[in-house]
Structure formats: C-alpha cells, structure tokens
Design an enzyme around this catalytic site. Sequence first.
Site, PDB file in Angstrom:
ATOM      1  N   HIS A 191       7.943  -6.368 -11.262  1.00  0.00           N
ATOM      2  CA  HIS A 191       8.051  -5.250 -10.302  1.00  0.00           C
ATOM      3  C   HIS A 191       9.090  -4.205 -10.725  1.00  0.00           C
ATOM      4  O   HIS A 191       8.738  -3.022 -10.869  1.00  0.00           O
ATOM      5  CB  HIS A 191       8.330  -5.777  -8.896  1.00  0.00           C
ATOM      6  CG  HIS A 191       8.796  -4.723  -7.945  1.00  0.00           C
ATOM      7  ND1 HIS A 191       8.021  -3.650  -7.578  1.00  0.00           N
ATOM      8  CD2 HIS A 191       9.992  -4.539  -7.324  1.00  0.00           C
ATOM      9  CE1 HIS A 191       8.704  -2.868  -6.750  1.00  0.00           C
ATOM     10  NE2 HIS A 191       9.903  -3.392  -6.592  1.00  0.00           N
TER      11      HIS A 191
ATOM     12  N   HIS B 245      16.959  -2.151  -9.510  1.00  0.00           N
ATOM     13  CA  HIS B 245      16.990  -1.643  -8.137  1.00  0.00           C
ATOM     14  C   HIS B 245      16.935  -2.727  -7.066  1.00  0.00           C
ATOM     15  O   HIS B 245      17.356  -2.493  -5.938  1.00  0.00           O
ATOM     16  CB  HIS B 245      15.890  -0.591  -7.912  1.00  0.00           C
ATOM     17  CG  HIS B 245      14.534  -1.158  -7.625  1.00  0.00           C
ATOM     18  ND1 HIS B 245      13.600  -1.373  -8.585  1.00  0.00           N
ATOM     19  CD2 HIS B 245      13.962  -1.563  -6.460  1.00  0.00           C
ATOM     20  CE1 HIS B 245      12.504  -1.878  -8.050  1.00  0.00           C
ATOM     21  NE2 HIS B 245      12.694  -2.015  -6.745  1.00  0.00           N
TER      22      HIS B 245
ATOM     23  N   GLU C 266      19.883  -6.275  -3.460  1.00  0.00           N
ATOM     24  CA  GLU C 266      19.169  -6.763  -2.288  1.00  0.00           C
ATOM     25  C   GLU C 266      18.741  -8.221  -2.451  1.00  0.00           C
ATOM     26  O   GLU C 266      18.876  -9.020  -1.529  1.00  0.00           O
ATOM     27  CB  GLU C 266      17.938  -5.871  -2.039  1.00  0.00           C
ATOM     28  CG  GLU C 266      17.182  -6.166  -0.767  1.00  0.00           C
ATOM     29  CD  GLU C 266      17.986  -5.832   0.498  1.00  0.00           C
ATOM     30  OE1 GLU C 266      19.085  -5.280   0.383  1.00  0.00           O
ATOM     31  OE2 GLU C 266      17.491  -6.167   1.593  1.00  0.00           O
ATOM     32  N   ASP C 267      18.253  -8.584  -3.636  1.00  0.00           N
ATOM     33  CA  ASP C 267      17.606  -9.896  -3.789  1.00  0.00           C
ATOM     34  C   ASP C 267      18.446 -10.965  -4.470  1.00  0.00           C
ATOM     35  O   ASP C 267      18.199 -12.149  -4.298  1.00  0.00           O
ATOM     36  CB  ASP C 267      16.303  -9.747  -4.609  1.00  0.00           C
ATOM     37  CG  ASP C 267      15.233  -8.999  -3.824  1.00  0.00           C
ATOM     38  OD1 ASP C 267      15.454  -8.747  -2.629  1.00  0.00           O
ATOM     39  OD2 ASP C 267      14.200  -8.662  -4.418  1.00  0.00           O
TER      40      ASP C 267
ATOM     41  N   ASP D 175       9.503   2.756  -6.640  1.00  0.00           N
ATOM     42  CA  ASP D 175       9.478   1.399  -6.074  1.00  0.00           C
ATOM     43  C   ASP D 175       8.320   1.275  -5.089  1.00  0.00           C
ATOM     44  O   ASP D 175       7.504   0.364  -5.148  1.00  0.00           O
ATOM     45  CB  ASP D 175      10.834   1.158  -5.395  1.00  0.00           C
ATOM     46  CG  ASP D 175      10.885  -0.146  -4.614  1.00  0.00           C
ATOM     47  OD1 ASP D 175      10.404  -1.166  -5.122  1.00  0.00           O
ATOM     48  OD2 ASP D 175      11.434  -0.119  -3.484  1.00  0.00           O
TER      49      ASP D 175
ATOM     50  N   ASP E  54     -16.828  20.875  -0.331  1.00  0.00           N
ATOM     51  CA  ASP E  54     -15.704  21.187  -1.191  1.00  0.00           C
ATOM     52  C   ASP E  54     -15.160  19.956  -1.901  1.00  0.00           C
ATOM     53  O   ASP E  54     -14.021  19.599  -1.728  1.00  0.00           O
ATOM     54  CB  ASP E  54     -14.601  21.743  -0.267  1.00  0.00           C
ATOM     55  CG  ASP E  54     -14.043  23.009  -0.828  1.00  0.00           C
ATOM     56  OD1 ASP E  54     -14.435  23.357  -1.947  1.00  0.00           O
ATOM     57  OD2 ASP E  54     -13.207  23.625  -0.147  1.00  0.00           O
TER      58      ASP E  54
HETATM   59 MN    MN Z   1      11.536  -2.973  -5.177  1.00  0.00          MN
END
Ligand code: MN
Length: 727
Positions: A52, A76, A80-81, A143, A263
């Site tokens: 990812h 990134h 957080e993880d 992301d 269109d």
């Molecule tokens: Mn992410």
Amino acid sequence: MNGIIERYEHLEEVIREYNPSAELSRLREAFEYACGAHSKQLRNDGSPFISHPLAAAEIVAEMGLDVDSVIAALLHDCIEDTGATHADIAKLFGSDVADIVEGVTKLTRVTYTSKEEEQMENLRKMLMAMARDIRVILIKIADRLHNMRTLEYQSTTKQSVKALETMEIYAPIAHRLGMQKIKWELEDLSILYLDPIGYKEIEDGLAERRLKNESFLNSIQARVAARLSENGIESAVYGRIKHIYSIYRKMYSQNKELSEVMDLYAFRVIVDDVADCYNVLGHIHEIFHPIPGRFKDYISTPKPNMYRSLHTTVIGGDGVPFEVQIRTWDMHHIAEYGVAAHWKYKQGITGKVSDEEKFAWIRRLLESQQDSDAQDFFQALKIDMFADEVFVFTPRGDVINLPAGATPIDFAYSIHSAIGNRMTGAIVNGRIVPYSHILQNGDIVEVLTGGASKGPSRDWLGIVKSPEARNKIRQWFKKERREENVTHGRIAFEAELKRANFQMQDVTREDVLPRVLKKLAFPSLDDMFAAIGYGGLTSQKAVNRIREDIRQATRAKEKDEREAHTPERAPAPKRRSVRGVTVEGIDNCLVKFARCCTPVPGDPVVGFITRGYGVSVHRDDCVNYIKSSEKPSEAGRWVRVSWENSTDDNYQTALSITASDRTGLVVDIASVLNAMKIRMLSFAAKDLDRGRVTVSVTMEVRDREALVSAITRLMSIAGVRDIRRAG
Ligand code: MN
C-alpha cells in the site's frame, strides 16, 4: 515479497526519469524502514502491507513530486500503524519528511460522521487548513486513491463510508487543486460503490456500443489528424469516451437514458504553442459544424484552478456531437496534475516558465491566499489558504467554522445564543479548558451549560473572536442588565463629557436635551446610557456626535445672557478669577480659586503665590493651606487676601452629602437646590457600605451665606446625616 522489490525498482526509475539528480539512497532506506515497520501487517487482500505505501509512493512519483514527498508517502502509515514517532522519522529522514508524515497522520485521524451537504465544504476546508504543507494533501490524495482502487476487499459498510467521503471531500479537493486526472478516477471509483447499479448500467451500455464508439472515435481522430498535418500543424490527437461519473451526472441531472446522452465523446488536440491552439480551432470549425454557445476560451480566461484550454462542441458527419479540447503541452500538464505540476516545473522539465509565472500561477490557484509574500510562501511549501479560519467538531461530528483564535465561547454562541448565555465551562478533546482556550483545527468541543450559570461575563467581550458571539453577549447585557447598564453607561458618558470640557448639565439643559436625544436617536438619556453600558454605543461616539450641538447651544445661551444683562457694554473677557478678591501688596495679579476647598465670598481666605500661575485663593481652614504653611520653604509664599465688598458673581463650590440610601434621595436634594435657585454643575452618587451613600454635588453659589442656608436646608432632608464642604 517478489513483486514488491520489482515495484520498488520501478519507482526509482519513474523518479529518475523526471528528476535525474534525485538522491535515491534515502529513498531505499525509507523503503527498507517501511518494510520492516509493516512486516507483521497484511492488507485485506492478503498482500503484505508494504504494497500500500509503495503504491501511494508510485502515485506521488507519477505526480512528479520531490523525493521527500515520495519518502513521506512510503512512510505515511508508520506513525498511525506501527508506533513510530515523529522523532524516529526525523532522525532517520529529516524533519521535513517527519512533518509531512505527521501531517498525513493527522488527516487520517479525522473522522467525519456528518453527511449534510453544508458540512462538506467546511470539512474540505478543514483538511486543507490542517495540512499546512500542500504536499501533505497530495500524499493524502495518493493514499486515498490507492485505497479506493483496492476498496473491493473492504466490508460493504466501509466501502460506502469511504466512497462517500471520497466523492464529497477528496474528489473536490483534487478538483480545486486542478488535478483532473485523479479527480476523475476518484469520482468513478466512488460512484462504483455508491451506486453500483447505476455504474454498471453505464459500463454495460458503453461496452455494448464499444465497436460503434471505437469506430466513431477513430474516424474523427483520423480526420482531424490528417487535416492538421496537411496544414503543417504538429499535434497529438486523442479521442475518448467521457468518464463514467460525468455521464452518470448528465443522466441523472437531465433525467436521460444512456442512449439519450449525446455528449459522450471528447477529443483532445495538443500542440506546441498558443497560436496553434487557435489555428486548430479554425480548422475544427471548418470541418465540423460548431454548436453555437459552446465555445469557451479558457486560455484567455483561465478557470480559478488555472485550467487552460479552448473548448468547443461540434457535430460530426452523422449528427453526433462531440467536444474538442485544444491546448498546449504545458496546459495539458497542468490540467492533468494541477498543483503537483509545480514540482515538475521546479525540477526543470519544461524549463520555459519563469519563476515569476510559476508563482503567479500557484498564487492564483490558491485563491484565498492573502497578503503573504509569494516567494517565501513557496519556498516553505506551505498552504495558508484558510489561515484566518479554524474548523472544529461538535460532539455530534458537525464541523463548525470559526475565525482563527476563536475560543469555546465563540463556539458556544455559534451553536445558539442560549448555549452561550448558559455556558458554565467547556471540554476540548475530553479535557476541561478555560474560557480563553484557543481552539485548534479538528478539536472536538463540548459546551457545559447549567442552571448555575449567571449569564455571560463582561470579560467575555475581550476574549471572543467572532463578531457573532460579541453581538450576542451584548444583546444579553442589553436585555438582562438594564439598570446596571444605565449606571455603567452614565459613568462612562460623564467621564467622556469631562474630557471634552463639558458637564452633565450642559447636556441636560432643557434647550439642549431634546436636540441631543434626537441626534443620538434615543427616547431618553437612560436609554442612551443603557446602550453605552452594554457596548452598543461607545461614550466617545456619543459625545462626538453631540459635541457641536452643545457648543452651539452654549454659545447661543451666552449670547442671550450678554444681550440681556449687559446690553450697552462691550463683552469683556470673562475672568471671574480676577474679580472679587484683593491681594495685599500686589495689584492686578492673576487670581484663581483653589479647587481643593472652593472658597466663596464670606469665607476667610488666604492666597498662595504659585510659580507662574498667579495667586491661588484657599479657605483658611483648607488642609492644604494648613500643611503648607507649616513648611518653612513654603510658609513665606502665603499672602493675605480679602474679598471685595460687592461681588455680583456666582462661585463654584462643592459639597459631600452622606445619607442613608433610599429611593428619591437624589431627587429631594436636587429639588432643594433648585428651589433655592442654586445651579448644580455635577452630581455623583457613590455607594458606601451598610446602606449608606455619598452624594457629591458641585454648584454655584453667590456667597457663604447662601451656602450655609443651602446646607441647612439640605440637612433637613430625610436620611441626610452629614454634609461637608470639600477640602
Ligand atoms: Mn494509507
């Protein structure tokens, strides 16, 4: 991990292509760090998690951003993880990278629950404001794009939440930043999950017509390309079916079937310079029928996001309309990558655009960017689009937009004035904060209210930032505290009058008052005092507005008096101070009456020779005289003075009346003096403790005898306990 290494190497290649001098050893370190940090995580599709961030980094590299941005994209999700900290990342990859990663993390942590349309613009602004560095937003978009591309592995709940967020928040941000290509992809991916049936209908319908569509696209493309090359114009011509969401929108806004949407086709002609854009337009209009009213010149008038192109819609041989966009390669690049194109320019890919132009372009792109030096602004790569606003959440998840520097009080009043008026405290992000606490973007704010509230405090007027809150607080004081306001207002007004060399009775005179009230538009003086007290009118403004009226009225009155009393004499300068007393041994000197003891004819008096201000006359029982005459240095400056026999003037003096407070007291005092034809100059009441009050009156009397009889009469008023002369 097999495919992963190859993909990483491909990433390096992409970067080298647009940035040959890029330092890639740090990038490799970041890749290895991220691999290690995420090693225990798997994505929902079963692939190693690193796929990812790697994909996000690829998207960032496709945008052409700097190496720091690509590194930050790789990292990134680390904070957080994996529990990595800003300090960890700063140590290894520099504080710039760490700041960006932290910025992306902050955006990731924002959760929004509101689905109301009006909330969405606030949310978009909040994200932009929180990002500070525009690279943070670009990485967040990368992301999100990858998460949308892999959304099929998520639960259906998560799919619809993320898809809605993307449609409402991220696609419009991409649009605002001019990133058309990503915007389209985000929209198509969102609608796939938001309305899978509608999406499939269009997808199937287009597939059904694929052969027909392709032959149409090919024939038009060939015709245009041939015509242009015959005329020596070098160009690239592309034809495509419009993206699904744009067709979807047309079908639903115009209530049409796919077959009725004419269109569907768009062509793009890309040339080398602006002059050729207009040449191409001429040729297109010659081979096809232009539809009137559909030509748009976004070259001479770029869109707010700096999109530039010529647009026209024409009708092909078989009656099918199609749109043609004509642009240069530079314009094309900006149309595709928007703000990100800045970095490609910066790294010298096109080389033709001056710094000046680059900055102008970005500056206009970030429309609301105000009074900051553009040069500095871009060196720091900051976005301050919403620097003057702050966005916070209610406990329910609604976004409230307040001026920067706003406090919980501003927040409370923006919800409802009743909330503000009953506020007893505030909780921000779960912690109790003081009223003056400055709110930050993304804060969750809760207002405590209760019966214990005594209403807003006047101090709040100095704390709040929003005019709305200030007005509501004033409104409250206006309504709830009239008496208090009248008192506060009277004091402020009197002080201001004094500063302007007027006194209250200059205003209250019967020939002046009606004019003054009319000018200020108040039914009574108390109403005006109340307005000053609650802050709806400043005392300065009030006095300034009536200054001329008072002056005119005073002049007119003086003129009347002169004409009435001294018709044949030329108006001598009124020097009250020289008349009435004789200074022993000095002729014709300047005399004035001391303010401390305000002597009147009949009082035993003495004179003090001032330095440069003549002789100042005091009562002989004045404390100042008693103290001063005991000092050897000053004793010699006291001289004897005496009253002249006839004094037809009035003299100013002051009394201090102590009384038990009761209603009507002030009126009684005023009417006694009035009955004696004693003119009052000022009047002030001050509360003492235990229900007592001191009333200070200044007035004009003829002499000591008149004063004594006034004091005697005043003493007989009920409640009056003591009367003293000043000094
Ligand atoms: Mn992410």
